[in-house]
Scaffold this motif. Structure first.
Motif, PDB file in Angstrom:
ATOM      1  N   LEU A  91     -40.093 -32.675   7.814  1.00  0.00           N
ATOM      2  CA  LEU A  91     -41.374 -33.507   7.596  1.00  0.00           C
ATOM      3  C   LEU A  91     -41.076 -34.901   8.267  1.00  0.00           C
ATOM      4  N   ALA A  92     -39.852 -35.398   8.159  1.00  0.00           N
ATOM      5  CA  ALA A  92     -39.640 -36.894   8.781  1.00  0.00           C
ATOM      6  C   ALA A  92     -39.500 -36.601  10.321  1.00  0.00           C
ATOM      7  N   LEU A  93     -39.048 -35.655  10.834  1.00  0.00           N
ATOM      8  CA  LEU A  93     -38.342 -35.554  12.020  1.00  0.00           C
ATOM      9  C   LEU A  93     -39.490 -35.080  13.069  1.00  0.00           C
ATOM     10  N   ASP A  94     -40.174 -34.212  12.391  1.00  0.00           N
ATOM     11  CA  ASP A  94     -41.370 -33.374  13.416  1.00  0.00           C
ATOM     12  C   ASP A  94     -42.635 -34.504  13.588  1.00  0.00           C
ATOM     13  N   MET A 135     -47.664 -34.098  -2.315  1.00  0.00           N
ATOM     14  CA  MET A 135     -48.851 -33.247  -2.057  1.00  0.00           C
ATOM     15  C   MET A 135     -49.854 -34.216  -1.750  1.00  0.00           C
ATOM     16  N   VAL A 136     -50.614 -34.593  -0.674  1.00  0.00           N
ATOM     17  CA  VAL A 136     -51.511 -35.676  -0.762  1.00  0.00           C
ATOM     18  C   VAL A 136     -52.881 -35.104  -0.544  1.00  0.00           C
ATOM     19  N   HIS A 190     -56.516 -36.541  15.987  1.00  0.00           N
ATOM     20  CA  HIS A 190     -56.117 -35.560  16.663  1.00  0.00           C
ATOM     21  C   HIS A 190     -54.874 -34.802  15.716  1.00  0.00           C
ATOM     22  N   CYS A 191     -54.086 -35.825  15.483  1.00  0.00           N
ATOM     23  CA  CYS A 191     -52.765 -35.460  14.323  1.00  0.00           C
ATOM     24  C   CYS A 191     -53.090 -34.750  13.276  1.00  0.00           C
ATOM     25  N   HIS A 192     -54.277 -35.329  12.596  1.00  0.00           N
ATOM     26  CA  HIS A 192     -54.709 -34.471  11.410  1.00  0.00           C
ATOM     27  C   HIS A 192     -55.164 -33.217  11.590  1.00  0.00           C
ATOM     28  N   GLU A 193     -56.056 -33.065  12.708  1.00  0.00           N
ATOM     29  CA  GLU A 193     -56.869 -31.681  12.796  1.00  0.00           C
ATOM     30  C   GLU A 193     -55.788 -30.808  13.424  1.00  0.00           C
ATOM     31  N   GLU A 194     -54.718 -31.268  14.011  1.00  0.00           N
ATOM     32  CA  GLU A 194     -53.659 -30.200  14.713  1.00  0.00           C
ATOM     33  C   GLU A 194     -52.646 -29.688  13.610  1.00  0.00           C
ATOM     34  N   ARG A 195     -52.544 -30.586  12.761  1.00  0.00           N
ATOM     35  CA  ARG A 195     -51.604 -30.484  11.515  1.00  0.00           C
ATOM     36  C   ARG A 195     -52.151 -29.253  10.591  1.00  0.00           C
ATOM     37  N   GLU A 234     -52.759 -25.236   4.349  1.00  0.00           N
ATOM     38  CA  GLU A 234     -52.670 -25.964   2.901  1.00  0.00           C
ATOM     39  C   GLU A 234     -51.501 -26.810   2.901  1.00  0.00           C
ATOM     40  N   ASP A 235     -50.361 -26.261   3.574  1.00  0.00           N
ATOM     41  CA  ASP A 235     -49.133 -27.183   3.632  1.00  0.00           C
ATOM     42  C   ASP A 235     -49.121 -28.429   4.440  1.00  0.00           C
ATOM     43  N   ALA A 236     -50.226 -28.696   5.162  1.00  0.00           N
ATOM     44  CA  ALA A 236     -50.534 -30.093   5.948  1.00  0.00           C
ATOM     45  C   ALA A 236     -50.605 -31.163   4.909  1.00  0.00           C
TER      46      ALA A 236
END
Ligand code: FES
Ligand code: FE
Length: 443
Positions: free
Chosen positions: A172-175, A260-261, A282-287, A293-295
């Motif tokens: 999660l930190a590296l991706d 989990m935010v 863009h980051c949020h939508e793609e994620r 749900e894991d986003a």
């Protein structure tokens, strides 16, 4: 070292740890011998050595190493010590070279470590076998999503086995922020500074000491988050507001704090800057599209045992706590951003990261003051007779994927870290070092 001394010093079942482990130089030497020669250690990032011939000076425990890319593009890590009399063959922090020529008597080594030049060799060393006198190379080297790790132990398990369940959180930190695997680059250079503390205190802090938030009350009041949105408070734009927090400790000694935010959408915070808000949208939508749900799972901090840590959200940093002696640690810090983020986003994040972290950062100064005084406070003849309390939330965790999960603030990650530290100092075999932690304290 007798095991009963270590058992007296580190009693994680009762949550009692002797202050001596933060001050005794003989234990420090023992750590160098039995821990830093065996564990996988973070030594750098591929981005530090992109081209053939590039090198960067690094460290493994107290010993200097060179991370270099040879002429064929292969990465190596060598002890920075000449085979003749031990002089450093590389005196620079970074650069590009065809050979490392020792400054003392000028033996020369290729970037693949081979001894390639010995002055007056035909006359003085007519029978020398050059192949036997190359630079001393690590036993194993692993590149993981750009980060470079190494161990001196040929018997150590592969890096991903060592990492175990902590992989999910390091990922999660590296991706990339849009949920792609990898895709990050290092924002260089490396911040380096020496702190008068034992290396274990920052490593422990990063494995999930959420309890220390009062330390940062002053910086929380002024609000130094990355966005310029008015009315923001805190250090990180409230990224963990309303989150469900997770503390997990893993069999390898690693510990993480993730959450989990409610949402990963930062768009509104940057509404006054269309380019930056577009990037976060863009980051949020793609994620969300990629992870569903894991986003919502967001990294906060973690320590990969023994001395590599990450700050996974904002700021997004990798930390190395290089031991110098029992009372000093050389801290290294570099930052990550998405490689394809717009330059203005990178510039904004670079400024925020420096505002937050490091010796001139407004937040990390608080932490360093704590670690410095905690080390000093472990030294005195009276103080050292009285152990530290590590009993917070003892037993308040459940087994989870080979690790232990807590959903309230806990020192279980720290207990796990020191349990593992003790196993290393006792010289246990690898199957015990990465085996599942004992369950007796679990609920
Ligand atoms: Fe390196 Fe003598 S110490 S050549
Ligand atoms: Fe802190």
């Amino acid at each position: 070292m007798a095991d009963d001394r270590l058992a007296r010093l580190v009693d994680t079942d009762r949550g009692v740890i002797d202050r001596t482990i933060f001050t005794a130089q003989d234990l420090f030497e023992q750590e160098q011998e039995t821990l830093f020669t065996r564990a996988w250690l973070l030594i750098g990032h591929e981005g530090m050595v992109p081209e053939p011939g590039d090198y960067v000076a690094s460290r493994m425990g107290t010993e200097p190493v060179i991370l270099t890319r040879d002429r064929d593009g292969k990465l190596h890590a060598f002890l920075n010590s000449c085979r003749h009399r031990g002089m450093k063959v590389c005196l620079f922090d970074q650069g590009n070279t065809r050979v490392f020529t020792c400054p003392y008597h000028a033996w020369s080594y290729g970037t693949d470590g081979k001894l390639v030049g010995v002055p007056m060799r035909e006359k003085l060393y007519p029978d020398m076998d050059l192949d036997r006198w190359g630079l001393i190379e690590v036993a194993q080297l692993a590149v993981y999503k750009g980060t470079v790790w190494a161990t001196w132990d040929a018997d150590a398990p592969p890096f991903l086995d060592f990492l175990g369940g902590a992989k999910l959180h390091l990922d999660l930190a590296l991706d990339a922020r849009d949920g792609r695997e990898g895709g990050s680059e290092a924002l260089l250079g490396i911040h380096k500074w020496v702190v008068p503390c034992n290396w274990k205190l920052p490593a422990e802090n990063f494995c999930g000491d959420t309890y220390h938030n009062p330390s940062h009350a002053s910086v929380d009041m002024i609000g130094i988050g990355p966005s310029a949105a008015s009315g923001q408070k805190g250090r990180r734009d409230g990224e963990l507001d309303g989150a469900q927090h997770l503390w997990v400790s893993f069999p390898g000694g690693h510990g993480i704090h993730s959450a989990m935010v409610a949402s990963n959408d930062y768009t509104a915070l940057y509404a006054d800057d269309p380019e930056i808000s577009d990037y976060f949208r863009h980051c949020h939508e793609e994620r969300v599209r990629r992870k569903g749900e894991d986003a919502r799972l967001r990294p906060f901090v973690g320590t990969i045992f023994p001395n590599a840590s990450f700050h996974g959200g904002q700021p997004r940093a990798l930390c190395m706590w290089h031991p110098v002696d029992a009372g000093h640690t050389e801290v290294w810090r570099f930052f990550l951003v998405d490689a394809d983020a717009p330059e203005r986003v990178k510039a904004m994040l670079r400024k925020f990261y420096m505002r937050y972290s490091g010796p001139a950062g407004m937040t990390e100064q608080d932490d360093m003051e704590n670690w410095n005084y905690a080390t000093a406070g472990a030294r005195g003849p009276i103080a050292s007779r009285h152990p530290f309390n590590y009993q917070q939330s003892i037993g308040r965790h459940t087994p989870d994927g080979g690790g232990r999960l807590a959903t309230q603030i806990t020192e279980e990650n720290a207990r796990n870290f020191y349990r593992h530290w003790r196993l290393f100092l006792e010289g246990r075999p690898w199957d015990e070092l990465i085996a599942q932690a004992p369950r007796q304290a679990a609920e």
